[in-house]
Design an enzyme around this catalytic site. Structure first.
Site, PDB file in Angstrom:
ATOM      1  N   SER A   1      26.676   5.744  15.598  1.00  0.00           N
ATOM      2  CA  SER A   1      28.022   6.253  15.898  1.00  0.00           C
ATOM      3  C   SER A   1      28.248   7.572  15.159  1.00  0.00           C
ATOM      4  O   SER A   1      27.405   8.475  15.265  1.00  0.00           O
ATOM      5  CB  SER A   1      29.057   5.188  15.520  1.00  0.00           C
ATOM      6  OG  SER A   1      30.321   5.479  16.051  1.00  0.00           O
TER       7      SER A   1
ATOM      8  N   ASP B   1      27.966  -0.262  25.777  1.00  0.00           N
ATOM      9  CA  ASP B   1      28.770   0.593  24.895  1.00  0.00           C
ATOM     10  C   ASP B   1      29.588   1.550  25.762  1.00  0.00           C
ATOM     11  O   ASP B   1      29.035   2.443  26.401  1.00  0.00           O
ATOM     12  CB  ASP B   1      27.830   1.374  23.961  1.00  0.00           C
ATOM     13  CG  ASP B   1      28.581   2.240  22.963  1.00  0.00           C
ATOM     14  OD1 ASP B   1      29.825   2.356  23.064  1.00  0.00           O
ATOM     15  OD2 ASP B   1      27.928   2.793  22.063  1.00  0.00           O
TER      16      ASP B   1
ATOM     17  N   HIS C   1      29.806  -1.134  21.696  1.00  0.00           N
ATOM     18  CA  HIS C   1      29.484  -0.135  20.679  1.00  0.00           C
ATOM     19  C   HIS C   1      28.975  -0.765  19.374  1.00  0.00           C
ATOM     20  O   HIS C   1      28.080  -0.235  18.723  1.00  0.00           O
ATOM     21  CB  HIS C   1      30.722   0.710  20.409  1.00  0.00           C
ATOM     22  CG  HIS C   1      30.489   1.870  19.486  1.00  0.00           C
ATOM     23  ND1 HIS C   1      29.616   2.889  19.777  1.00  0.00           N
ATOM     24  CD2 HIS C   1      31.008   2.173  18.265  1.00  0.00           C
ATOM     25  CE1 HIS C   1      29.607   3.771  18.787  1.00  0.00           C
ATOM     26  NE2 HIS C   1      30.441   3.360  17.862  1.00  0.00           N
TER      27      HIS C   1
END
Lengths: 378, 378
Positions: free
Chosen positions: A157, A322, A355
């Site tokens: 991320s 995601d 995610h």
């Protein structure tokens, strides 16, 4: 190839602190005249100083990446499933470093730390920081530790964005880069979610322009809302359906604003917990760093041109479910690297968790990372 | 087939009001002893009273579906592009009714209206209402207007759920049903977004347990946040990218919490505007009605069993980029109707605008509706 053993914990770890007195010029135009970084290390730096791996953290992460604390045995590092003897990022081979980002709230210079110039908490006066600033500060920490070149820089991320930026800011100082569940820049929708979170905090009457500590309060309502909306984007629609569905706490509608559906309970719990420990100014600063990240901006939006500077070997990983940073976003990075004939491996992992998958112990994902780290020569 | 003419507005309309004194038992267990509904009509009821079409509104909609007001010529009905002489829902053929839902804030009995029992505003004391309650109240309005059977009941989003419920609660009183951009029930993710919106309102210090009017304030901060998060789900990722992208208001990062990206400006504007006119208790009640809607619940989750009661001809429409209620959710309704050998047409409209597509003047969508309404015999 490191000998196969059963995965173990790195055990009890102790955070360390490094002070810096050389002014750090920030992208925002401000300067930090002196600052400190809190970090942890796992494994041993080899004689060549060639086995160091930097792990960069995401929005709510910290330097506590693996292991536990003597006085808090249940406080396990956020990527502990990945790092340790016999784990994919094997600490028998690598010297692993986790560092709390500048502007963070886990001990590095940031809003909840003392501003040396005033002797008071920084609060809202802590300057805006960017991904590039973080990389710069991490490079200075590497200098301090005698690390000229990282074997690898990895992150998921926002951490993946830092890893990418390492390859651009210090191409000679990083051999391998793993960019996991990330994107080359945020979309309008990504920014929109961040903006809702920020407005929740900024409009909380207890925010007091960011100087809430001076008022003896904390904008918990805003932080709670920010975390709730964030959490929705961390999970996939399907995993939420799988975990919570339409399960009713009392088996029927109660016609009240108390918890009725289990998903409500989950979100409120996550929100309350987060509001109890995270710093609101750090949340604001970090979402801004996310919004600003866009290495292609100064290249007229042309990502291949921006990534031309990179020379590291890349691993790019995305997760099918995601929707915060979809596989398509990872492929943009891959295509831009291929355009530059860079060495890049790409994997799209079929994982239902959205995610948050990058934090999970998903077999194919970890096997892939194992193989990748195994091939890195130190 | 109605003669082709250039589409025209229904012109200036005047809302009407109907009082009801027969107690209405609500699904929540409460009872409204007397209540009133505000509604508008367009076109003329024919001698057979067979040409009436009920239009049901969504979360923030109202009875003002078409036309304008004499004293507010810019206040155009929310589905004005659909309804009027020569428009898909042609008022030369049909007698169209829009009604503000019970618990709404546009004039029907609701939190911002006087509770006859106390002589004070209802505020938070207005009872929870469900889709089924709305249909019940709409049926009584139909009785009042002398309409035994609707030629059609139509609606988008939450309005589509009401249309579906009409086919289940009053199968003999509706000939055709159009369910547009809807779902047979909310997912955990849908509920999660509603819950964030509710918590934003409930935790606003100016909410005062819902009795904010009595305190001379309005929870505008909470309402603003609720609308902002809602708006993200109304648009597709792509349409946000198309409309706003990463456009910077000042062409560069300003490193502040003022508007930087245009998407921030858009969301704040939408949020502020909404908070200026919408009622917070209505928002809470309406999101709850959305969460509760689940006609299959009493059939063990088996939608085909729930829809067996329906006898109307259905039109189901979804939009490819709608991620709030995706095409998959519409197909669940279609399959359940086909399972019962009901007459159902289904269209998945390729439109980039996301959930809000149902409000837009998209050519294929409107042509489809034209053809469908044309075939309805009155």
């Amino acid at each position: 190839m490191t000998k196969m053993i059963a995965p173990q914990s790195v055990g009890v770890v102790v955070p360390q602190r490094a002070e810096f007195t050389t002014p750090l010029a920030l992208r925002s135009g401000g300067t930090l005249n002196n600052y400190h970084l809190v970090y942890e290390t796992y494994g041993t730096l080899n004689a060549d100083r060639s086995n160091a791996v930097l792990v960069c953290h995401a929005l709510s992460g910290s330097h506590h990446v693996a292991g536990t604390y003597a006085d808090a045995p249940h406080n396990v590092g956020w990527w502990d499933n990945l790092i340790g003897p016999g784990k994919p990022l094997d600490t028998r081979k690598f010297f692993v470093i986790g560092v709390n980002n500048l502007g963070g709230c886990y001990g590095s210079s940031g809003p909840n730390q003392i501003n040396p110039a005033t002797g008071k908490l920084w609060g809202a006066d802590f300057p805006f920081v960017t991904v590039e600033d973080w990389v710069e500060s991490q490079a200075r920490l590497a200098d301090r530790l005698g690390i000229e070149r990282f074997a690898a820089v990895v992150g998921g991320s926002l951490g993946g964005m830092q890893a990418m930026s390492w390859a651009l800011q210090y191409p000679d100082r990083v051999g391998h880069v793993a960019v996991i569940a990330a994107a080359p820049k945020l979309t309008a929708q990504n920014i929109a979610f961040n903006e809702v979170a920020r407005q929740a905090i900024l409009s909380d009457p207890e925010f007091h322009g960011g100087h809430y500590y001076a008022h003896g309060v904390v904008p918990t309502r805003g932080l709670k809302l920010a975390r709730m909306v964030g959490h929705i984007t961390y999970l996939s629609d399907d995993s939420m359906a799988e975990k919570f569905g339409r399960s009713l706490r009392h088996g029927r509608n109660t016609y009240s604003y108390d918890v009725e559906f289990e998903i409500e309970s989950y979100l409120r719990y996550q929100g309350d917990k987060f509001a109890g420990y995270f710093d609101a100014n750090t949340y604001l600063l970090t979402t801004k760093a996310l919004d600003y990240f866009d290495p292609a901006f100064e290249y007229g939006g042309h990502l291949p041109a921006a990534l031309a500077r990179a020379s590291a070997d890349f691993l790019v990983i995305s997760f099918t479910t995601d929707w915060r940073f979809s596989p398509e976003r990872s492929r943009e990075i891959v295509y831009a690297l291929l355009h530059n004939k860079r060495n890049v491996s790409y994997a799209e992992i079929d994982c239902p968790a959205g995610h948050d998958s990058f934090l999970l112990d998903e077999t194919r994902y970890h096997k892939l990372l194992s193989a990748w780290f195994d091939r890195i020569e130190v």
